[in-house]
Design a protein around this motif. Structure first.
Motif, PDB file in Angstrom:
ATOM      1  N   MET A  60      42.078  41.300  38.660  1.00  0.00           N
ATOM      2  CA  MET A  60      42.394  40.859  40.019  1.00  0.00           C
ATOM      3  C   MET A  60      41.494  39.696  40.446  1.00  0.00           C
ATOM      4  N   MET A  61      40.227  39.737  40.066  1.00  0.00           N
ATOM      5  CA  MET A  61      39.304  38.650  40.386  1.00  0.00           C
ATOM      6  C   MET A  61      39.758  37.347  39.727  1.00  0.00           C
ATOM      7  N   GLY A  62      40.173  37.432  38.473  1.00  0.00           N
ATOM      8  CA  GLY A  62      40.638  36.235  37.770  1.00  0.00           C
ATOM      9  C   GLY A  62      41.867  35.633  38.424  1.00  0.00           C
ATOM     10  N   VAL A  63      42.800  36.466  38.817  1.00  0.00           N
ATOM     11  CA  VAL A  63      44.007  35.978  39.491  1.00  0.00           C
ATOM     12  C   VAL A  63      43.638  35.361  40.837  1.00  0.00           C
ATOM     13  N   LEU A 133      43.282  40.205  47.050  1.00  0.00           N
ATOM     14  CA  LEU A 133      43.006  40.661  45.678  1.00  0.00           C
ATOM     15  C   LEU A 133      41.538  41.033  45.496  1.00  0.00           C
ATOM     16  N   LEU A 134      40.656  40.460  46.310  1.00  0.00           N
ATOM     17  CA  LEU A 134      39.225  40.791  46.218  1.00  0.00           C
ATOM     18  C   LEU A 134      38.842  42.000  47.073  1.00  0.00           C
ATOM     19  N   ALA A 135      39.743  42.456  47.940  1.00  0.00           N
ATOM     20  CA  ALA A 135      39.418  43.599  48.821  1.00  0.00           C
ATOM     21  C   ALA A 135      39.071  44.870  48.034  1.00  0.00           C
ATOM     22  N   PRO A 136      39.836  45.256  47.003  1.00  0.00           N
ATOM     23  CA  PRO A 136      39.441  46.450  46.239  1.00  0.00           C
ATOM     24  C   PRO A 136      38.074  46.287  45.555  1.00  0.00           C
ATOM     25  N   TYR A 137      37.786  45.085  45.130  1.00  0.00           N
ATOM     26  CA  TYR A 137      36.486  44.771  44.519  1.00  0.00           C
ATOM     27  C   TYR A 137      35.374  45.017  45.527  1.00  0.00           C
ATOM     28  N   LEU A 138      35.558  44.544  46.760  1.00  0.00           N
ATOM     29  CA  LEU A 138      34.560  44.768  47.802  1.00  0.00           C
ATOM     30  C   LEU A 138      34.393  46.261  48.075  1.00  0.00           C
ATOM     31  N   LEU A 139      35.483  46.982  48.124  1.00  0.00           N
ATOM     32  CA  LEU A 139      35.395  48.430  48.346  1.00  0.00           C
ATOM     33  C   LEU A 139      34.650  49.128  47.212  1.00  0.00           C
ATOM     34  N   TRP A 140      34.940  48.747  45.984  1.00  0.00           N
ATOM     35  CA  TRP A 140      34.273  49.361  44.835  1.00  0.00           C
ATOM     36  C   TRP A 140      32.790  49.024  44.816  1.00  0.00           C
TER      37      TRP A 140
END
Length: 158
Positions: A60-63, A133-140
């Protein structure tokens, strides 16, 4: 999408997955007697959860980076911030698992969290999809920060 876009998309995704793979090497090398011997909070997930979660997040980060790159090109604050957070992400695994510096890793992950927030903030006007797309990354990373802080509190000698 044209050929250049496909190459760029694959490049961004590969770069993120490569960072994850190298970080995974440090993690695998550090997970063992030292990590297994640490006291962990009740909400510490099983080890098998981390690989699939991080793989999806790196994709997701790459996209997300690709979507913003397509709007602004390579030399832009948004892409620079993306690389800052990626470097902090990479550093955390080495600091925590190889150097066994839980407190320093906590400082790194707080800086990472701030860098992700800044990246999302700068991505949003350029590509709402990229920001989301970065929101789940921030949550994790929020969860990982809590986990890191809890492990540090439970293992003060580290």
């Amino acid at each position: 999408m044209n050929k250049q876009d496909w190459i760029a998309l694959l490049g961004f995704v590969f770069m993120c997955l490569a960072v994850g793979g190298i970080s995974g090497y440090f993690t695998a090398a550090g997970v063992g007697e030292w990590f297994d011997g640490l006291r962990k909070p009740f909400f510490n997930p099983p080890k098998w959860v981390f690989g699939p979660v991080w793989t999806l997040l790196y994709l997701m980060m790459g996209v997300a980076a690709f979507l913003v790159w397509r709007q602004v090109g390579f030399w832009h604050l948004a892409i620079g911030l993306f690389f800052v957070q990626l470097a902090l992400n990479f550093a955390w695994s080495f600091i925590f698992f190889s150097a066994h510096r839980i407190g320093v890793a906590l400082t790194d992950i707080i800086l990472l969290w701030l860098a992700i927030v800044a990246t999302i903030f700068v991505f949003a006007p350029l590509s709402a999809a990229a920001a989301w797309l970065l929101a789940p990354y921030l949550l994790w990373v929020t969860f990982a920060s809590l986990l890191n802080a809890s492990i540090w509190r439970l293992n003060p000698a580290q």
